[in-house]
Design a protein around this motif. Structure first.
Motif, PDB file in Angstrom:
ATOM      1  N   GLN A 144       0.778  -1.237  -0.078  1.00 46.11           N
ATOM      2  CA  GLN A 144      -0.008   0.010  -0.091  1.00 46.11           C
ATOM      3  C   GLN A 144       0.919   1.125  -0.009  1.00 46.11           C
ATOM      4  N   GLN A 147       2.492   1.597  -3.549  1.00 40.89           N
ATOM      5  CA  GLN A 147       1.134   2.275  -4.464  1.00 40.89           C
ATOM      6  C   GLN A 147       1.065   3.601  -4.192  1.00 40.89           C
ATOM      7  N   LYS A 150       4.089   5.660  -5.700  1.00 41.33           N
ATOM      8  CA  LYS A 150       3.613   5.651  -7.222  1.00 41.33           C
ATOM      9  C   LYS A 150       2.779   6.695  -7.562  1.00 41.33           C
ATOM     10  N   GLU A 151       1.577   6.780  -6.912  1.00 46.75           N
ATOM     11  CA  GLU A 151       0.394   7.624  -7.280  1.00 46.75           C
ATOM     12  C   GLU A 151       1.079   9.053  -6.951  1.00 46.75           C
TER      13      GLU A 151
END
Length: 167
Positions: A144, A147, A150-151
């Protein structure tokens, strides 16, 4: 106009009570007299409150006089007092921090001891299962976080692109 006066005087006038200044004061007073316990409480607490108020006034006056006397000394000795105050502040902060870390360490050790007692009290086969579950949670959390990273990176790149395109 004369007809209006006659019509007014021809009607039956109702009696309205007159308002005296004492009526307003009577409205503020309680309808029942205070009880004996309330009177005793007021009689005992009034002198105590007055004495405490007098003591607080004397303390304030003493503080102001002491500050007026000590201010020149503070100014004269400030090259010594300021560094001393800083050293004392750091020492107090160090002691408080040390105590806080000690309390945190003791509570952590206590929690670990209780956890190990619970694990030892249950069957020995559940400990590896709990470790596997813990590993899965760590992997999920790591995924998580990756992720989200990356976002965030993509959002920064798009904003940078938009800023480039505008110029």
């Amino acid at each position: 106009m004369a007809e209006q006066r006659q019509a007014t005087y021809g009607q039956v006038q109702q009696h309205q009570p007159q308002n005296y200044p004492t009526d307003a004061i009577r409205g503020m007073l309680p309808e029942h007299s205070p009880s004996k316990s309330q009177i005793i409480a007021v009689v005992t607490l009034f002198p105590i409150g007055g004495t405490l108020l007098l003591l607080s006034g004397l303390t304030l006056a003493g503080t102001l006089i002491g500050l007026a006397v000590a201010t020149p000394l503070f100014v004269i000795f400030s090259p010594v007092l300021v560094p001393a105050a800083i050293v004392i502040a750091f020492a107090v902060a160090g002691f408080l921090t040390s105590g806080a870390f000690g309390i945190i360490a003791l509570s952590s050790l206590s929690w670990m001891a209780n956890f190990l007692r619970k694990v030892g009290a249950t069957s020995r086969t559940t400990a590896p299962e709990q470790m596997e579950q813990f590993k899965r949670r760590v992997q999920d959390t790591t995924g998580q976080i990756g992720q989200k990273t990356k976002e965030t990176g993509q959002a920064i790149q798009t904003k940078a692109q938009e800023g480039k395109d505008r110029t």
